[in-house]
Design an enzyme around this catalytic site. Structure first.
Site, PDB file in Angstrom:
ATOM      1  N   GLU A   1       0.823  -1.214   0.000  1.00  0.00           N
ATOM      2  CA  GLU A   1       0.000   0.000   0.000  1.00  0.00           C
ATOM      3  C   GLU A   1       0.856   1.262   0.000  1.00  0.00           C
ATOM      4  O   GLU A   1       0.870   2.036   0.960  1.00  0.00           O
ATOM      5  CB  GLU A   1      -0.974  -0.023   1.181  1.00  0.00           C
ATOM      6  CG  GLU A   1      -2.003  -1.137   1.041  1.00  0.00           C
ATOM      7  CD  GLU A   1      -3.128  -1.065   2.054  1.00  0.00           C
ATOM      8  OE1 GLU A   1      -2.928  -0.444   3.108  1.00  0.00           O
ATOM      9  OE2 GLU A   1      -4.192  -1.647   1.780  1.00  0.00           O
TER      10      GLU A   1
ATOM     11  N   GLU B   1      -6.639  -7.878  -1.002  1.00  0.00           N
ATOM     12  CA  GLU B   1      -7.033  -7.927   0.412  1.00  0.00           C
ATOM     13  C   GLU B   1      -8.472  -7.462   0.545  1.00  0.00           C
ATOM     14  O   GLU B   1      -8.879  -6.512  -0.121  1.00  0.00           O
ATOM     15  CB  GLU B   1      -6.219  -6.936   1.264  1.00  0.00           C
ATOM     16  CG  GLU B   1      -4.787  -7.234   1.478  1.00  0.00           C
ATOM     17  CD  GLU B   1      -4.144  -6.143   2.352  1.00  0.00           C
ATOM     18  OE1 GLU B   1      -4.838  -5.473   3.150  1.00  0.00           O
ATOM     19  OE2 GLU B   1      -2.937  -5.947   2.205  1.00  0.00           O
TER      20      GLU B   1
HETATM   21  C1  GAL Z   1      -4.457  -2.949   4.629  1.00  0.00           C
HETATM   22  C2  GAL Z   1      -3.011  -3.376   4.820  1.00  0.00           C
HETATM   23  C3  GAL Z   1      -2.909  -4.602   5.699  1.00  0.00           C
HETATM   24  C4  GAL Z   1      -3.778  -4.439   6.914  1.00  0.00           C
HETATM   25  C5  GAL Z   1      -5.185  -4.192   6.480  1.00  0.00           C
HETATM   26  C6  GAL Z   1      -6.154  -4.070   7.631  1.00  0.00           C
HETATM   27  O1  GAL Z   1      -4.595  -1.625   4.356  1.00  0.00           O
HETATM   28  O2  GAL Z   1      -2.367  -3.614   3.605  1.00  0.00           O
HETATM   29  O3  GAL Z   1      -1.549  -4.780   6.052  1.00  0.00           O
HETATM   30  O4  GAL Z   1      -3.308  -3.373   7.662  1.00  0.00           O
HETATM   31  O5  GAL Z   1      -5.235  -3.000   5.752  1.00  0.00           O
HETATM   32  O6  GAL Z   1      -7.429  -3.683   7.207  1.00  0.00           O
END
Ligand code: GAL
Length: 671
Positions: A158, A315
């Protein structure tokens, strides 16, 4: 530098749809790791993202590398048939590096450095950080090259999520160099930014700083600082990618975007061509009653950035996040609905953050595929069911989202420009109008591509320009050409107001689209939240009005009272090629917008993907050979869709109508 690449030829990292998530085994004992592998097999996990925060594991002390842990994990995952999306660990600066080089910490607008700890504690312009980062990437890539488990590279994590804007001395130098490169002469900078205002004219590049402190900075300078910051981060991505391509030329490279409504911290649409696979992290906001539609918007944007081809959901959350004020879990069945909704909109993966919920650390209460309760839990049961369901969808892999007749133009720069400097209303909300329109189409089962403002528009029937505050001459020409060739265009209020320097286009609003629309706006008159205006056709406007004159457009609706009584509010100009250019100078309230959407869909000859009951989301994916209708019932009552074929999830055959239980999903292979 940009790599020649052809995404169509990029091998997808898994044979079927990718299913898995971020895996952080460095937090767990060997015993737990072995249980993880057994549970992953049970759930059908075929891809995990490994090593995102593992720099200190790979390089526990300055220059001392130890890859025994990653070797062991790669072997173990490979033995278990699980492919690896291997991260470069550059999101997580080791503490020894912070101690040795405190100057790499980013500085905020007041010159305060971030504290060590957390993540992304590096200035995007720091050559010191870059040197250390590239050294560990090189050592890792050289070491793991050729390992059969590695299916994808995940550069950092990110980008810009915490370090997107830096005001340290190094960033200031870098900003000046970036400006020299862009403008060549200081006169060109002064003229682009209009520095004559308040006598802020620069005599040399040395006088320019990043727009820091509490000063009201010039809108042109603010916008260029956003662009510069995005480019500074992109340099880091490119430098890492170059190393990876040298050691493992056949492994695709990506990084995880954070695409929602926009504007985003970096300019993803301009980064996308640098990715072999475009990947996204998407988190819904629990209290948002329309979170499914925000999810759809982000999926439609991802597809717009991947040239209509497949993209990767890298994710999302199995349940609650932990970074909202109140973190609510997903409702019954919502995990599956969200997962299928991403696939419906073009993702060829369903990946989560993270595999196993952490016991400690900042995100100890963030949901995961394996919750704190362990295997015996609703969450894990849902995950196992989802994994099994996804295996029935492998035949969908080679399809793309089909029957898209509507494009919405989106440009991060327009969002940045809107929040750079003072405006008639200082509640910047770049994507609000886009979201409201998208919602009206979403509810009517009309799929929309949310595309970068510069992509070819032929093939669409309708192009919506929703609150595109900044529009270059090129964008204006592009939109006009579409309308003159017979397309329908809808431009909404406060679009096309400034050019690429954040400079007002004079001669009547909206400057960039004035001729196309056949109108001339003279004054803006924003409304307070309590105010609204009535139009003579029964519609109602909120938030925004303007003093508008028609030059050669038909007035569809005029103000029926108040200071603007009799003035045009909604206009339509017929174009030479049989197209139409509509202008909405007011922000329509929801019932009026619904009415407008129904009308424009009918007039532009747009056919919904399917006829569905309220609350059912319908999206089609198809190839030359086959066609799949994704149906997601978001309502808590029984729903239906008119369709025929076989449901891939249940094997049931449907003729004419598919009944959908409350909350159910169906994927119909259509005849
Ligand atoms: C994303 C990040 C992850 C974790 C996740 C939690 O933004 O890449 O490492 O922090 O959010 O929602």
């Amino acid at each position: 530098m940009s790599l020649p690449h052809d995404r169509a030829r990029t091998a997808w990292p898994t044979e079927g749809l990718s299913f898995g998530g971020d895996y952080n085994p460095e937090q767990w004992s060997r015993e737990v790791v072995l249980e993880d592998l057994a549970l992953m097999r049970e759930a059908g996990v075929n891809l995990v993202t490994l090593g995102v925060f593992s720099w200190v594991v790979h390089e526990p002390r300055d220059g001392e590398f130890d890859f025994s842990w990653i070797d062991g994990m790669l072997d173990l995952l490979h033995e278990n048939g699980i492919r690896v999306d291997l991260a470069t660990p550059t999101a997580a600066v080791p503490m020894w590096l912070h101690l040795a080089h405190p100057e790499i910490l980013p500085q905020d607008a007041f010159g305060h450095p971030l504290a060590p700890g957390g993540r992304l504690g590096w200035c995007p312009s720091s050559p010191v950080f870059r040197g250390y980062a590239l050294r560990v990437v090189e050592a890792l890539a050289e070491h793991v090259a050729g390992h059969p488990a590695i299916a994808l590279w995940h550069v950092g994590n990110e980008f810009g999520g915490g370090n997107a804007r830096c005001h340290c001395p190094v960033s200031n130098d870098h900003f000046r160099a970036w400006l020299r490169d862009r403008y060549t002469s200081i006169d060109a900078v002064n003229s682009a930014w209009g520095m004559a205002f308040w006598g802020n004219t620069y005599s040399s590049f040395d006088e320019i700083t990043t727009p820091s402190g509490a000063t009201a900075h010039n809108p042109g300078q603010l916008l260029d600082y956003e662009r510069f910051s995005s480019d500074a981060l992109l340099e880091q991505y490119r430098a890492e990618r170059e190393i990876l391509k040298r050691w493992t030329p056949d492994v695709p490279v990506t990084t995880n975007f954070m695409v929602g409504l926009g504007p985003d911290v970096v300019d993803y649409a301009r980064w996308a061509p640098e990715m072999d696979i475009v990947a996204n992290d998407h988190y819904t906001y629990g209290p948002d009653p329309l979170r499914r539609q925000e999810l759809a918007f982000s999926g439609d944007r991802m597809r717009g950035m991947s040239d209509g081809g497949p993209w990767m959901l890298m994710e999302h959350a199995a349940g609650a996040a932990s970074w909202h004020p109140i973190n609510q879990p997903k409702g019954p069945g919502e995990l599956a609905r969200h997962a299928f909704a991403h696939v419906a909109r073009g993702s060829n993966s369903v990946m989560f953050f993270q595999w196993r919920a952490s016991r400690s650390g900042t995100e100890q209460f963030h949901s995961a595929m394996v919750p704190h309760a362990g295997r015996d839990s609703r969450m894990f049961e849902d995950i196992v069911r989802l994994g099994a369901d996804l295996t029935h969808l492998d035949e969908v892999m080679d399809t793309v989202v089909a029957d898209v007749q509507v494009a919405f133009l989106h440009d991060n720069e327009a969002g940045w420009a809107l929040k750079s400097g003072l405006k008639p209303t200082n509640q910047p909300s770049y994507a609000d109008t886009a979201r409201a329109f998208h919602n009206a189409f979403f509810d009517r089962a009309v799929t929309v591509d949310v595309v970068p403002a510069w992509v070819p528009l032929d093939g669409y029937k309708l192009v919506v320009v929703p609150g595109l505050f900044l529009a270059s001459e090129e964008t204006a020409r592009h939109v006009a050409a579409f309308a003159e060739a017979g397309g329908t265009v809808v431009v909404t209020w406060f679009s096309g107001i400034v050019d690429e320097h954040n400079t007002v286009i004079t001669g009547g609003y909206p400057g960039a689209f004035r001729e196309l629309l056949g109108v001339r706006g003279e004054e803006f008159s924003p409304l307070t939240p309590e105010q609204s205006v009535d139009l003579d056709n029964g519609w109602r406007g909120v938030r925004w009005t303007e003093l508008l004159r028609s030059v050669d457009a038909d007035v569809v609706a005029a103000h029926s009272g108040g200071a603007l009584a009799g003035r045009p509010a909604v206009t339509r100009r017929a174009t030479t090629g049989g197209g139409a250019a509509w202008y909405l100078s007011v922000d329509l309230d929801r019932p009026s917008l619904d009415d407008f959407a129904a009308r424009i869909i009918a007039q532009a000859g747009i056919v919904p993907v399917a006829t569905v009951s309220p609350g059912v989301e319908a999206v089609r994916r198809a190839s030359a050979e086959s066609s799949y209708l994704f149906l997601i019932n978001h309502a808590d009552t029984e729903g239906w869709a008119d369709a025929s074929g076989t449901d891939l999830l249940t094997g049931a055959a449907h003729e004419g109508r598919v009944a959908l239980r409350a909350g159910a999903v169906a994927v119909i292979r259509e005849r």
